[in-house]
Design an enzyme around this catalytic site. Structure first.
Site, mmCIF file in Angstrom:
data_model
loop_
_atom_site.group_PDB
_atom_site.id
_atom_site.type_symbol
_atom_site.label_atom_id
_atom_site.label_comp_id
_atom_site.label_asym_id
_atom_site.label_seq_id
_atom_site.Cartn_x
_atom_site.Cartn_y
_atom_site.Cartn_z
ATOM 1 N N CYS A 152 0.846 -1.265 0.059
ATOM 2 C CA CYS A 152 0.067 0.056 -0.008
ATOM 3 C C CYS A 152 0.885 1.218 -0.167
ATOM 4 C CB CYS A 152 -0.929 -0.018 1.143
ATOM 5 S SG CYS A 152 -2.379 1.125 0.957
ATOM 6 N N HIS B 38 -3.698 -5.730 1.106
ATOM 7 C CA HIS B 38 -3.320 -5.999 2.473
ATOM 8 C C HIS B 38 -3.822 -7.422 3.078
ATOM 9 C CE1 HIS B 38 -2.047 -2.291 3.915
ATOM 10 N NE2 HIS B 38 -3.480 -1.504 3.166
#
Length: 486
Positions: free
Chosen positions: A335, A432
């Site tokens: 991310c 994630h």
């Protein structure tokens, strides 16, 4: 029939509120109750994505799991995600509401109380009992005006309170008695009993302490809870967990280095990897050097990516990463960490701080522009090596560039995610939760010749929740808690 409710507040942060609520949820579910967790206001950069398209604090997702329920945005209607020392992004019912400095946020609380109460009412209509978790310290009387997290909520919703003190940090008698002393009498009257958590040693030695606290406060002693070592195997929400001393694994065959930057987010991404006996995850703070014998460096997510990128450079981590790659090591960016790996990172709208842009680490031929649209959804598919995964996306920004032509993953939706460098040393992804997927974790271990995976992560978490529930059944008067709830 409307559910009963009971609220658990603490004498301070990290006294064990989240874990106690999770353990009680699993214990009560095992007794046949339908239990739902609720936290009016949370502050954390460790968040979970819900199936209803929002985000909540990681602790409430764990508590939902303990209750064998699907996480919902109503379980944590207000989430604050710090972006600086004085400001935070405000999430209301799972969606970005705005951002505010701490002083300005106080003025917003009255209008947020309606959302909090509406979500609480929805949960009460669906459960036998709602377990409510407070935030921080019940004794922060300087923040009592317009409070929605602790006594303000308890009074408004008429929910009785159990106060938790942490004996492990010392001064628990003063903490509990002192809380009674500083609270307004009307607030103190909401507290019906207390728990003393994280006790080590012979419990008979604190019997007089329990009596003294009860006498000084007028609150009922409901349990002296021994330290529960298994908590280390559960996903942590509070960044305070990152400060805990890490035991070196002398027999580990894979060392993973993780720079810990000020606004690190979703740091529990690495917990499943650290649970593997063959893996040592080393968290490195500014002022320290990344270990030269690490085979993999992971740059985790960030809530203030440009700011953390500056800290990374000021700490000299960029030099360490370049040396690591020259030695043949690998780098994985998750991310915000993925965004840092590119050539340039732009924030023209000031999404995460002051508007601006910065040169990235230049390890991937990509560039990222932050925008106001936040992607919040479960993600599944196959990574570049054909291994399936399940995880989630939680990010702002669009990334493009030549290295995106070598995607890290192909999603079941048909989209491509992430990028891989031409030399296959640098990987970046917006997904994630990769390492929580047993298939993915096993594949990464194999990639570094670290042997087969020894952990079934989901099964391990559920087993620890069962053990926690049994621990609380033994040391807490749960029957009395049910009687006190209303």
């Amino acid at each position: 029939m409307t559910a009963r409710a009971l609220m658990f507040q603490g004498t301070g942060s990290d006294v064990g509120k989240s874990l106690i609520v999770a353990g009680l949820a699993r214990a009560l579910v095992s007794r046949g109750f339908k239990v739902l967790p609720f936290k009016p206001q949370n502050m954390s950069n460790n968040a979970a994505v819900t199936l209803d398209g929002g985000e909540i604090g990681r602790a409430q997702a764990l508590q939902a799991r303990a209750a064998r329920e699907t996480p919902s945005v109503h379980m944590n209607p207000v989430l604050l995600k710090p972006q600086s020392e004085v400001g935070a992004q405000i999430i209301v019912r799972g969606q970005v509401y705005g951002k505010a400095k701490a002083a300005d946020y106080q003025a917003l609380k009255p209008e947020l109380m309606d959302a909090v109460q509406d979500s609480f009412a929805l949960l009460k209509d669906e459960a036998d009992i709602v377990l409510v978790e407070g935030a921080g310290s019940a004794s922060e009387v300087n923040l009592r005006a317009n409070d929605i997290a602790n006594m303000g909520f308890a009074r408004e919703a008429d929910v009785p309170v159990v106060l938790i003190g942490d004996i492990d940090r010392g001064g628990v008698i003063a903490s509990l008695v002192g809380t009674k002393a500083v609270l307004a009498p009307e607030d103190a009257a909401m507290i019906r009993g207390f728990l003393v958590n994280k006790f080590r040693g012979d419990p008979s030695l604190f019997a007089d302490g329990m009596v003294r606290i009860a006498r000084e406060t007028g609150w009922e002693p409901l349990g002296l809870i021994p330290f529960f070592a298994g908590a280390r195997a559960l996903p942590a929400e509070d960044a305070l967990a990152l400060e805990q001393q890490q035991a070196a694994k002398t027999d580990a065959t894979l060392k993973v280095a993780v720079p810990v930057l000020p606004h690190i987010a979703n740091f529990d991404d690495l917990d499943p990897l650290a649970a593997e006996p063959a893996v040592e995850v080393v968290r490195v703070r500014p002022g320290e050097a990344l270990p030269g014998d690490a085979q993999l460096i992971v740059l985790p997510g960030s809530k203030a990516t440009l700011s953390d990128l500056r800290v990374l450079r000021d700490a000299g981590f960029d030099i360490d990463i370049d040396a690591h790659l020259r030695r043949g090591g690998s780098v994985l960016g998750l991310c915000g960490g993925y965004q840092m790996l590119g050539r340039v990172l732009r924030d023209p709208e000031g999404i995460e701080g002051a508007p601006g842009e910065a040169e990235g680490l230049g390890l991937l031929d990509i560039e990222t522009t932050l925008s106001g649209d936040k992607r919040l959804e479960p993600a599944s598919g196959h990574t570049f090596d054909g291994v399936p995964f399940e995880g989630y996306e939680m990010h702002m920004g669009r990334t493009k560039g030549p290295d995106c032509g070598r995607p890290f993953a192909r999603l079941d939706t048909g989209f491509q995610d992430g990028a891989i460098s031409a030399d296959r040393q640098v990987y970046g992804t917006y997904v994630h939760g990769l390492f929580a997927d047993d298939h993915q974790r096993a594949a990464w271990l194999a990639r570094f010749a670290a042997g087969p995976s020894q952990v079934r992560y989901d099964e391990q978490v559920d087993a620890v929740l069962d053990d926690l529930a049994a621990h609380l059944e033994e040391h807490v008067d749960i029957d009395r808690l049910l009687t006190l709830s209303r």
